[in-house]
Design an enzyme around this catalytic site. Structure first.
Site, mmCIF file in Angstrom:
data_model
loop_
_atom_site.group_PDB
_atom_site.id
_atom_site.type_symbol
_atom_site.label_atom_id
_atom_site.label_comp_id
_atom_site.label_asym_id
_atom_site.label_seq_id
_atom_site.Cartn_x
_atom_site.Cartn_y
_atom_site.Cartn_z
ATOM 1 N N ASP A 166 53.306 12.900 11.932
ATOM 2 C CA ASP A 166 51.814 13.125 11.570
ATOM 3 C C ASP A 166 51.771 14.435 10.969
ATOM 4 O O ASP A 166 52.884 15.067 10.210
ATOM 5 C CB ASP A 166 50.862 13.059 12.919
ATOM 6 C CG ASP A 166 49.413 12.876 12.387
ATOM 7 O OD1 ASP A 166 48.879 11.943 12.127
ATOM 8 O OD2 ASP A 166 48.680 14.271 12.500
ATOM 9 N N ASP B 255 52.777 1.152 12.533
ATOM 10 C CA ASP B 255 51.842 2.367 12.073
ATOM 11 C C ASP B 255 51.416 1.764 10.773
ATOM 12 O O ASP B 255 52.075 1.956 9.792
ATOM 13 C CB ASP B 255 52.615 3.537 11.843
ATOM 14 C CG ASP B 255 51.667 4.737 11.632
ATOM 15 O OD1 ASP B 255 50.534 4.648 11.720
ATOM 16 O OD2 ASP B 255 52.263 5.788 11.234
ATOM 17 N N HIS C 27 50.934 4.464 15.529
ATOM 18 C CA HIS C 27 51.138 5.677 14.954
ATOM 19 C C HIS C 27 51.991 6.870 15.922
ATOM 20 O O HIS C 27 52.924 7.616 15.529
ATOM 21 C CB HIS C 27 49.927 6.267 14.382
ATOM 22 C CG HIS C 27 49.800 7.453 13.540
ATOM 23 N ND1 HIS C 27 50.665 7.502 12.237
ATOM 24 C CD2 HIS C 27 49.340 8.802 13.751
ATOM 25 C CE1 HIS C 27 50.292 8.944 12.061
ATOM 26 N NE2 HIS C 27 49.697 9.494 12.867
#
Length: 307
Positions: free
Chosen positions: A119, A247, A276
């Protein structure tokens, strides 16, 4: 700059998070928190979280990687976790977060770093690598990227960006649950909420989706990331991809790295299980992959951990 500091009692008795706190004073007013486990003389494994999580995300990975003889460092980005939180959204920028983390990294003089990122941890970590590549030895990246205006983004991310900007309701724990396949316990949900006693503390969590450099957003970030890609295209050290199988935000993002980064060739890429936040869904396998990769030198040959 009005800076908020989450009360320490908010972090008491969190499940599976009993790590001693460490602090770095970035400025007289601004303090960064980080976990530092394992032998201090060993090679560092830098675990960078994304948004809106914090180092708690890596709690099931820190101990096994440290037990394998590696030094594990997991900082809380400014605005998250136990780190201080500037109160205004305008206090945050992509380049500012990179600068804060680089100041910490240089103060500790970390070298031979294995970067573990996901991320926003990828957006920040890969920029750090591009700015000081001599400090990094290898990369393990999953569910992340280094976006520019030339790249397409998913519809799910567009919805997330709009929600983070405009929704009056911003439940951090539920957001983490939405990005995780397994059901989080009430204690885990509370731990993700702990850094944010009320909405005043959520400025970073709210603003960072809009700082991702995609078409129409953050032109400076896009230009800086293009320059970072230039470094990655000359990166021949190990670059291992470990995206998850569930994800919807970053699915397929590994293809760009396989195509452009020479260090991805011949590496033990794998698909982790989960959403995710695969650190919640497949932590044990992710930790084993880190340890296995750190037992290899930059040519892929066995090397003692800690050398």
């Amino acid at each position: 700059m009005n800076i908020l500091r989450t009360p320490a009692q908010r972090f008491e008795n969190l499940p599976d998070y009993d790590f001693a706190p460490h602090w770095h004073q970035l400025t007289p007013q601004l303090r960064l928190h980080y976990v530092d486990e394992g032998p201090r003389a060993a090679k560092p494994v830098l675990m960078l979280h994304g948004e809106p999580s914090w180092s708690y995300l890596y709690r099931h990975m820190i101990k096994p990687v440290a037990a394998a003889g590696l030094r594990v460092l997991a900082p809380d980005l400014i605005g998250f976790g136990k780190s201080d939180k500037p109160a205004a959204r305008g206090d945050y920028s992509y380049e500012g977060q990179v600068a804060w983390l680089r100041a910490w990294l240089e103060a500790l003089d970390l070298r031979d770093i294995t970067l573990v990122c996901q991320d926003w941890g990828s957006l920040i970590g890969l920029r750090l690598l591009a700015e000081c590549p001599e400090r990094f030895e290898r990369v393990l990246m999953g569910n992340g990227g280094l976006p520019t205006h030339a790249m397409r983004i998913s519809r799910v991310f567009k919805l997330w960006r709009a929600f983070s900007r405009w929704s009056p309701w911003f439940p951090i724990g539920r957001i983490l649950q939405y990005g995780t396949k397994r059901k989080l316990t009430a204690g885990e949900l509370a731990a993700y909420e702990a850094p944010f006693p009320d909405a005043r503390y959520q400025a970073a969590a709210r603003v960072y989706p809009s700082l991702v450099p995609v078409a129409g957003f953050n032109a400076r970030g896009s230009a800086d990331n293009e320059r970072a890609w230039g470094v990655l295209e000359q990166w021949h050290k190990p670059f291992v991809l470990c995206f998850s199988d569930g994800d919807p935000i970053t699915r397929g993002g590994d293809a760009e790295f396989l195509r452009r980064v020479p260090g991805t060739r011949g590496q033990p890429h794998c698909t982790l299980h989960g959403g995710h936040f695969m650190q919640e869904d497949d932590a044990a396998r992710f930790a084993r992959l880190i340890v296995d990769c750190c037992h290899l030198d930059t040519q892929g040959n066995p090397a003692p951990v800690g050398n």
